[in-house]
Scaffold this motif. Structure first.
Motif, PDB file in Angstrom:
ATOM      1  N   GLU A   5      29.914 -29.989  47.656  1.00  0.00           N
ATOM      2  CA  GLU A   5      28.689 -30.586  47.124  1.00  0.00           C
ATOM      3  C   GLU A   5      27.622 -29.528  46.848  1.00  0.00           C
ATOM      4  N   ARG A   6      27.534 -28.512  47.693  1.00  0.00           N
ATOM      5  CA  ARG A   6      26.563 -27.431  47.440  1.00  0.00           C
ATOM      6  C   ARG A   6      26.891 -26.714  46.125  1.00  0.00           C
ATOM      7  N   VAL A   7      28.166 -26.501  45.866  1.00  0.00           N
ATOM      8  CA  VAL A   7      28.578 -25.858  44.613  1.00  0.00           C
ATOM      9  C   VAL A   7      28.219 -26.766  43.433  1.00  0.00           C
ATOM     10  N   PHE A   8      28.531 -28.066  43.543  1.00  0.00           N
ATOM     11  CA  PHE A   8      28.183 -29.024  42.490  1.00  0.00           C
ATOM     12  C   PHE A   8      26.677 -29.027  42.228  1.00  0.00           C
ATOM     13  N   HIS A   9      25.894 -29.087  43.289  1.00  0.00           N
ATOM     14  CA  HIS A   9      24.429 -29.097  43.207  1.00  0.00           C
ATOM     15  C   HIS A   9      23.938 -27.860  42.452  1.00  0.00           C
ATOM     16  N   SER A  10      24.468 -26.702  42.791  1.00  0.00           N
ATOM     17  CA  SER A  10      24.047 -25.453  42.164  1.00  0.00           C
ATOM     18  C   SER A  10      24.462 -25.371  40.699  1.00  0.00           C
ATOM     19  N   VAL A  11      25.695 -25.754  40.396  1.00  0.00           N
ATOM     20  CA  VAL A  11      26.190 -25.669  39.018  1.00  0.00           C
ATOM     21  C   VAL A  11      25.422 -26.624  38.106  1.00  0.00           C
ATOM     22  N   LEU A  12      25.230 -27.861  38.540  1.00  0.00           N
ATOM     23  CA  LEU A  12      24.468 -28.817  37.731  1.00  0.00           C
ATOM     24  C   LEU A  12      23.053 -28.314  37.489  1.00  0.00           C
ATOM     25  N   PHE A  13      22.432 -27.803  38.541  1.00  0.00           N
ATOM     26  CA  PHE A  13      21.080 -27.260  38.421  1.00  0.00           C
ATOM     27  C   PHE A  13      21.043 -26.163  37.361  1.00  0.00           C
ATOM     28  N   GLU A  14      21.979 -25.227  37.434  1.00  0.00           N
ATOM     29  CA  GLU A  14      21.965 -24.077  36.532  1.00  0.00           C
ATOM     30  C   GLU A  14      22.304 -24.433  35.094  1.00  0.00           C
ATOM     31  N   VAL A  15      23.235 -25.333  34.879  1.00  0.00           N
ATOM     32  CA  VAL A  15      23.573 -25.734  33.506  1.00  0.00           C
ATOM     33  C   VAL A  15      22.336 -26.300  32.809  1.00  0.00           C
ATOM     34  N   LEU A  16      21.634 -27.168  33.492  1.00  0.00           N
ATOM     35  CA  LEU A  16      20.418 -27.741  32.903  1.00  0.00           C
ATOM     36  C   LEU A  16      19.323 -26.682  32.752  1.00  0.00           C
ATOM     37  N   ALA A  17      19.138 -25.844  33.762  1.00  0.00           N
ATOM     38  CA  ALA A  17      18.097 -24.814  33.717  1.00  0.00           C
ATOM     39  C   ALA A  17      18.355 -23.799  32.601  1.00  0.00           C
ATOM     40  N   VAL A  18      19.600 -23.370  32.456  1.00  0.00           N
ATOM     41  CA  VAL A  18      19.939 -22.384  31.418  1.00  0.00           C
ATOM     42  C   VAL A  18      19.680 -22.955  30.030  1.00  0.00           C
ATOM     43  N   SER A  19      20.140 -24.145  29.802  1.00  0.00           N
ATOM     44  CA  SER A  19      19.962 -24.759  28.483  1.00  0.00           C
ATOM     45  C   SER A  19      18.488 -24.870  28.113  1.00  0.00           C
ATOM     46  N   LEU A  20      17.696 -25.342  29.043  1.00  0.00           N
ATOM     47  CA  LEU A  20      16.266 -25.503  28.781  1.00  0.00           C
ATOM     48  C   LEU A  20      15.550 -24.156  28.680  1.00  0.00           C
ATOM     49  N   SER A  21      15.959 -23.173  29.463  1.00  0.00           N
ATOM     50  CA  SER A  21      15.336 -21.838  29.425  1.00  0.00           C
ATOM     51  C   SER A  21      15.635 -21.117  28.113  1.00  0.00           C
ATOM     52  N   ILE A  22      16.863 -21.222  27.640  1.00  0.00           N
ATOM     53  CA  ILE A  22      17.218 -20.595  26.357  1.00  0.00           C
ATOM     54  C   ILE A  22      16.357 -21.184  25.240  1.00  0.00           C
ATOM     55  N   ALA A  23      16.228 -22.483  25.246  1.00  0.00           N
ATOM     56  CA  ALA A  23      15.403 -23.141  24.216  1.00  0.00           C
ATOM     57  C   ALA A  23      13.956 -22.649  24.283  1.00  0.00           C
ATOM     58  N   GLY A  24      13.410 -22.581  25.488  1.00  0.00           N
ATOM     59  CA  GLY A  24      12.027 -22.123  25.648  1.00  0.00           C
ATOM     60  C   GLY A  24      11.829 -20.682  25.216  1.00  0.00           C
ATOM     61  N   LEU A  25      12.734 -19.796  25.629  1.00  0.00           N
ATOM     62  CA  LEU A  25      12.611 -18.387  25.239  1.00  0.00           C
ATOM     63  C   LEU A  25      12.801 -18.203  23.733  1.00  0.00           C
ATOM     64  N   ALA A  26      13.679 -18.989  23.142  1.00  0.00           N
ATOM     65  CA  ALA A  26      13.884 -18.892  21.692  1.00  0.00           C
ATOM     66  C   ALA A  26      12.619 -19.281  20.930  1.00  0.00           C
ATOM     67  N   ILE A  27      11.893 -20.236  21.468  1.00  0.00           N
ATOM     68  CA  ILE A  27      10.645 -20.672  20.825  1.00  0.00           C
ATOM     69  C   ILE A  27       9.550 -19.616  20.970  1.00  0.00           C
ATOM     70  N   PHE A  28       9.461 -18.968  22.137  1.00  0.00           N
ATOM     71  CA  PHE A  28       8.333 -18.093  22.433  1.00  0.00           C
ATOM     72  C   PHE A  28       8.605 -16.597  22.272  1.00  0.00           C
ATOM     73  N   THR A  29       9.831 -16.209  21.918  1.00  0.00           N
ATOM     74  CA  THR A  29      10.113 -14.789  21.685  1.00  0.00           C
ATOM     75  C   THR A  29      10.825 -14.631  20.347  1.00  0.00           C
TER      76      THR A  29
END
Length: 141
Positions: A5-29
């Motif tokens: 469950e800790r692995v699941f928690h971490s992977v789900l967190f990161e998949v969502l965080a990466v997707s949203l972070s890439i979008a944000g950085l693409a907009i602002f850089t």
């Protein structure tokens, strides 16, 4: 939480965080999405390892049901996590995006502010959904 469950928690967190972070950085850089994607995947891999280790340590020191944690405990949790991660990721971001440490720091701070808010919401939501799922499974058994 068990290891799986800790692995699941971490992977789900990161998949969502990466997707949203890439979008944000693409907009602002002016960096292209491919370079940002590679960088954020490396950063996310570092974050997943840190997430697992940090939460294991944090849970050791902060006892009790996670769903009962106060807002202050959750704020301290996310600030400590992000501060530790920031120390490791700024140099990596600088090298991968071919920017100086100051530029990498500014970009990483932007990502960190976003992820800090996101982490608070994600973990609060995850903990409550987890309790609901566990209760549903117990009721069905």
């Amino acid at each position: 939480m068990g290891v799986l469950e800790r692995v699941f928690h971490s992977v789900l967190f990161e998949v969502l965080a990466v997707s949203l972070s890439i979008a944000g950085l693409a907009i602002f850089t002016d960096h292209d999405v491919a370079r940002l994607s590679g960088t954020m995947i490396v950063i996310a891999t570092m974050a997943m390892c840190w997430n697992y280790l940090f939460n294991l340590i944090f849970d050791y020191f902060v006892k009790g049901e996670r769903v009962e944690r106060t807002v202050m405990v959750r704020v301290v949790h996310v600030l400590l996590f992000e501060a530790g991660l920031l120390l490791a990721t700024v140099p990596v971001m600088a090298v991968m995006l071919e920017v100086n440490l100051w530029q990498a720091f500014i970009m990483d701070i932007g990502v960190t502010i976003f992820v800090t808010v996101y982490a608070f919401v994600y973990n609060l939501t995850y903990d409550h959904v987890r309790v609901w799922v566990v209760n549903q499974r117990q009721a069905a058994a």
